[in-house]
Scaffold this active site. Structure first.
Site, PDB file in Angstrom:
ATOM      1  CE  LYS A  56     -21.816-115.222   5.656  1.00  0.00           C
ATOM      2  NZ  LYS A  56     -20.824-116.305   5.846  1.00  0.00           N
TER       3      LYS A  56
HETATM    4  C1  E4P Z   1     -22.007-119.128   4.378  1.00  0.00           C
HETATM    5  O1  E4P Z   1     -21.448-118.115   3.955  1.00  0.00           O
HETATM    6  C2  E4P Z   1     -21.460-119.996   5.407  1.00  0.00           C
HETATM    7  O2  E4P Z   1     -20.175-119.537   5.775  1.00  0.00           O
HETATM    8  C3  E4P Z   1     -21.263-121.405   4.988  1.00  0.00           C
HETATM    9  O3  E4P Z   1     -21.347-121.614   3.607  1.00  0.00           O
HETATM   10  C4  E4P Z   1     -21.795-122.457   5.877  1.00  0.00           C
HETATM   11  O4  E4P Z   1     -21.421-123.709   5.393  1.00  0.00           O
HETATM   12  P1  E4P Z   1     -21.490-125.025   6.279  1.00  0.00           P
HETATM   13  O5  E4P Z   1     -22.908-125.487   6.322  1.00  0.00           O
HETATM   14  O6  E4P Z   1     -20.633-126.001   5.534  1.00  0.00           O
HETATM   15  O7  E4P Z   1     -20.971-124.674   7.648  1.00  0.00           O
END
Ligand code: E4P
Length: 218
Positions: A87
Site C-alpha cells: 500500500k
Molecule cells: C484505507 O485503506 C484506509 O485504511 C481506511 O479505509 C481509512 O478509513 P477511515 O477514514 O475510517 O480511517
C-alpha cells in the site's frame, strides 16, 4: 463486489472470515497503532498473522515517502507472503514506486486518494487497487460516493484494469451505493458489513415462524 475488512484487529478479522464472505484485509499505520502493534518486527509479524487468517489480498502500508525507501520497504513487505499488497500513498514518489512495483510484478494499493485526477494517475502507473476515501470526503461535505462513480466512468472509458477499492466506508448505505456504481471492492469495519444483515421484517418474520412451529410441535 469484494468485501475487505479495514482493521488490524485479529478477533474482528477472524469473525469476518468465519462469516464466509470476506475477500481480503486492509490496514494502515493508524489501525496498527490502535491495536498496540508497534516496532518493525512486530508489525511485520502481524501482517503474517493476518495472512494466516485470511486467504486473500492483505494490504500492508509503507511508511516511507521517498522513492528509494518506498521500494526497499515495499519489497520487504511483498516477501512476507504471496498475498501481500503493498500500500503506497498517492504522492509523486509513490506513483513512481507503483510503476516500479508493477513492472516487477508486485501488487499495489494506491492509498489516500481523494480526487479523480489522483485515481487516473494511479491507474496509469498500473496500481492493482486504488483507494478513494469515501467517508473522509463525506466528513468535509464532499460527495465521497460521487467520486467512486466518477472514477468508475473514467476507468471504464479506457479499460483501466486498476480495481476501485472504496475505502473509508463507514456504514451499510456506503456499501450498497458502491455496489450500485460497480466499485470492485469496498473496505470498512465489521459493523458496516454486519449491518447489511439487518431488517426488522426478517426479525419479526422469523419470530412468527418459530412461534408457529412451537405451537404445532410443542
Ligand atoms: C484505507 O485503506 C484506509 O485504511 C481506511 O479505509 C481509512 O478509513 P477511515 O477514514 O475510517 O480511517
Amino acid at each position: 463486489m469484494k468485501f475487505f475488512i479495514d482493521t488490524a484487529n485479529l478477533a474482528e478479522i477472524t469473525e469476518a472470515a468465519n462469516l464466509g464472505v470476506l475477500d481480503g484485509v486492509t490496514t494502515n499505520p493508524s489501525l496498527m497503532a490502535k491495536e498496540g502493534i508497534t516496532g518493525k518486527d512486530r508489525i511485520l509479524q502481524h501482517y503474517v498473522d493476518i495472512c494466516n487468517i485470511v486467504d486473500g489480498p492483505i494490504s500492508a502500508e509503507v511508511i516511507s515517502t521517498d522513492f528509494e525507501n518506498i521500494i526497499l520497504e515495499g519489497e520487504a513487505l511483498a516477501q512476507l507472503h504471496p498475498n501481500i499488497i503493498v500500500k503506497v500513498p498517492m504522492i509523486k514518489d509513490g506513483v513512481r514506486a507503483i510503476k516500479y512495483f508493477t513492472e516487477k510484478g508486485i501488487k499495489t494499493n494506491c492509498t489516500l486518494v481523494f480526487s479523480a485526477g489522483q485515481a487516473l494517475m494511479a491507474a496509469k502507473a498500473g496500481a492493482t487497487y486504488v483507494s478513494p476515501f469515501v467517508g473522509r470526503l463525506d466528513d468535509i461535505s464532499t460527495d465521497g460516493i460521487g467520486l467512486i462513480a466518477q472514477i468508475r466512468k473514467i476507468y471504464d472509458n479506457y479499460g483501466y484494469k486498476t480495481q476501485i477499492l472504496a475505502a473509508s466506508v463507514r456504514h451499510p448505505m456506503h456499501i450498497i451505493q458502491c455496489a450500485e456504481i460497480g466499485s470492485d471492492v469496498i473496505t470498512g469495519p465489521l459493523s458496516a458489513m454486519l449491518a447489511l444483515l439487518n431488517h426488522p421484517l426478517t426479525d419479526s418474520g422469523l419470530a412468527k415462524f418459530l412461534s408457529d412451529y412451537k405451537k404445532g410441535n410443542g
